[in-house]
Motif scaffolding. Structure first.
Motif, PDB file in Angstrom:
ATOM      1  N   ARG A 189      44.863  17.727   6.433  1.00  0.00           N
ATOM      2  CA  ARG A 189      43.564  17.669   5.778  1.00  0.00           C
ATOM      3  C   ARG A 189      42.653  18.768   6.306  1.00  0.00           C
ATOM      4  O   ARG A 189      42.930  19.361   7.352  1.00  0.00           O
ATOM      5  CB  ARG A 189      42.907  16.305   5.976  1.00  0.00           C
ATOM      6  CG  ARG A 189      42.586  15.987   7.426  1.00  0.00           C
ATOM      7  CD  ARG A 189      42.054  14.587   7.557  1.00  0.00           C
ATOM      8  NE  ARG A 189      41.701  14.278   8.932  1.00  0.00           N
ATOM      9  CZ  ARG A 189      41.036  13.208   9.289  1.00  0.00           C
ATOM     10  NH1 ARG A 189      40.631  12.335   8.379  1.00  0.00           N
ATOM     11  NH2 ARG A 189      40.749  12.984  10.556  1.00  0.00           N
ATOM     12  N   VAL A 190      41.591  19.018   5.567  1.00  0.00           N
ATOM     13  CA  VAL A 190      40.607  20.029   5.944  1.00  0.00           C
ATOM     14  C   VAL A 190      39.208  19.442   5.774  1.00  0.00           C
ATOM     15  O   VAL A 190      39.028  18.400   5.139  1.00  0.00           O
ATOM     16  CB  VAL A 190      40.731  21.321   5.094  1.00  0.00           C
ATOM     17  CG1 VAL A 190      42.084  21.977   5.292  1.00  0.00           C
ATOM     18  CG2 VAL A 190      40.465  21.040   3.624  1.00  0.00           C
ATOM     19  N   CYS A 191      38.253  20.163   6.318  1.00  0.00           N
ATOM     20  CA  CYS A 191      36.851  19.778   6.188  1.00  0.00           C
ATOM     21  C   CYS A 191      36.091  20.954   5.592  1.00  0.00           C
ATOM     22  O   CYS A 191      36.273  22.104   6.017  1.00  0.00           O
ATOM     23  CB  CYS A 191      36.299  19.433   7.566  1.00  0.00           C
ATOM     24  SG  CYS A 191      34.642  18.758   7.545  1.00  0.00           S
ATOM     25  N   GLU A 192      35.282  20.678   4.598  1.00  0.00           N
ATOM     26  CA  GLU A 192      34.444  21.719   4.000  1.00  0.00           C
ATOM     27  C   GLU A 192      33.422  22.186   5.041  1.00  0.00           C
ATOM     28  O   GLU A 192      32.961  21.399   5.868  1.00  0.00           O
ATOM     29  CB  GLU A 192      33.731  21.146   2.776  1.00  0.00           C
ATOM     30  CG  GLU A 192      32.910  22.133   2.017  1.00  0.00           C
ATOM     31  CD  GLU A 192      32.202  21.496   0.834  1.00  0.00           C
ATOM     32  OE1 GLU A 192      31.119  22.000   0.484  1.00  0.00           O
ATOM     33  OE2 GLU A 192      32.721  20.517   0.264  1.00  0.00           O
ATOM     34  N   VAL A 193      33.066  23.453   5.009  1.00  0.00           N
ATOM     35  CA  VAL A 193      32.118  24.015   5.970  1.00  0.00           C
ATOM     36  C   VAL A 193      30.845  23.164   6.021  1.00  0.00           C
ATOM     37  O   VAL A 193      30.281  22.813   4.986  1.00  0.00           O
ATOM     38  CB  VAL A 193      31.779  25.482   5.608  1.00  0.00           C
ATOM     39  CG1 VAL A 193      30.660  26.018   6.498  1.00  0.00           C
ATOM     40  CG2 VAL A 193      33.009  26.353   5.738  1.00  0.00           C
ATOM     41  N   ASN A 194      30.456  22.828   7.245  1.00  0.00           N
ATOM     42  CA  ASN A 194      29.242  22.063   7.550  1.00  0.00           C
ATOM     43  C   ASN A 194      29.227  20.637   7.004  1.00  0.00           C
ATOM     44  O   ASN A 194      28.196  19.981   7.022  1.00  0.00           O
ATOM     45  CB  ASN A 194      27.984  22.804   7.086  1.00  0.00           C
ATOM     46  CG  ASN A 194      27.759  24.052   7.900  1.00  0.00           C
ATOM     47  OD1 ASN A 194      27.964  24.061   9.104  1.00  0.00           O
ATOM     48  ND2 ASN A 194      27.358  25.118   7.239  1.00  0.00           N
ATOM     49  N   SER A 195      30.358  20.139   6.538  1.00  0.00           N
ATOM     50  CA  SER A 195      30.433  18.749   6.089  1.00  0.00           C
ATOM     51  C   SER A 195      30.715  17.863   7.301  1.00  0.00           C
ATOM     52  O   SER A 195      31.314  18.299   8.274  1.00  0.00           O
ATOM     53  CB  SER A 195      31.561  18.587   5.067  1.00  0.00           C
ATOM     54  OG  SER A 195      31.732  17.223   4.760  1.00  0.00           O
ATOM     55  N   GLN A 196      30.302  16.635   7.228  1.00  0.00           N
ATOM     56  CA  GLN A 196      30.568  15.683   8.307  1.00  0.00           C
ATOM     57  C   GLN A 196      31.865  14.913   8.069  1.00  0.00           C
ATOM     58  O   GLN A 196      32.325  14.193   8.941  1.00  0.00           O
ATOM     59  CB  GLN A 196      29.401  14.691   8.428  1.00  0.00           C
ATOM     60  CG  GLN A 196      28.086  15.354   8.779  1.00  0.00           C
ATOM     61  CD  GLN A 196      28.156  16.174  10.055  1.00  0.00           C
ATOM     62  OE1 GLN A 196      28.664  15.718  11.068  1.00  0.00           O
ATOM     63  NE2 GLN A 196      27.672  17.413  10.002  1.00  0.00           N
TER      64      GLN A 196
END
Length: 191
Positions: A98-105
């Motif tokens: 999985r990944v996290c969008e920039v600046n997302s919590q």
């Protein structure tokens, strides 16, 4: 029969300012720096072969990579431009990543190999057009999604990988146990 070593993914990313993250194993943390866009990724495993590729933000998918070497252009996936999507496969099983969008919590949901199932898996981790700043990968379904208990429906849906992860010790030493359990599952479903 010699038991197989547990599968371990080791990975690192590079951000748009050229900083490389520390190496992470499985989901013992995340690769990336919060708020810094990922441009390149390198993944290796202790057994079998991993193949991975990235999609450049506003561009195309780059070729698959099988090596892990930041000093070679074919030793990591990426070309120094910001990425938005990642695909990962393995020769022995389908990993969860999985990944996290920039600046997302929040991370996006886990992706299972390159599977595409409407409403569940897209075939990649990420969202087209949205840069990412964190990445995680693991060989088995995450505990947060109730892998401690065994479900017949999830077993059938997940193509054995969940079952193999949970009961792998039993299968290493008792291969007939697997056949017995599969027989019982089929019998239950027929009733």
């Amino acid at each position: 029969m010699v038991p197989k070593k547990p599968l371990i993914f080791t990975y690192s990313v590079r951000t748009e300012d050229g900083t490389k993250s520390e190496e992470i194993t499985n989901d013992k943390g995340f690769a990336g720096i919060k708020g810094k866009k990922i441009t390149d990724i390198a993944i290796k495993v202790n057994r079998g072969q991993v193949k991975y590729q990235v999609h450049v933000l506003g561009g195309d998918w780059l070729g698959e990579v099988t090596e892990y070497d930041w000093t070679k252009s074919n030793g990591y996936a990426g070309n120094g431009k910001v990425i938005d999507l990642i695909r990962v496969t393995h020769s022995e099983m389908k990993p969860y990543y999985r990944v996290c969008e920039v600046n997302s919590q929040e991370y996006y949901d886990w992706q299972y190999g390159k599977e595409v199932i409407k409403g569940k898996y897209d075939g990649y981790a990420g969202s087209p057009g949205k840069a990412i700043d964190m990445f995680q990968i693991r060989p088995c379904k995450p505990d947060s999604q109730n892998t401690k208990s065994f479900s017949i429906l999830s077993f059938l849906e997940e193509d054995e990988s969940k079952f193999k992860c949970i009961y792998s010790d039993s299968f290493k030493f008792y291969p007939k146990f697997k056949l017995y359990v599969l027989f019982l599952l089929n019998l239950i479903l027929l009733i």
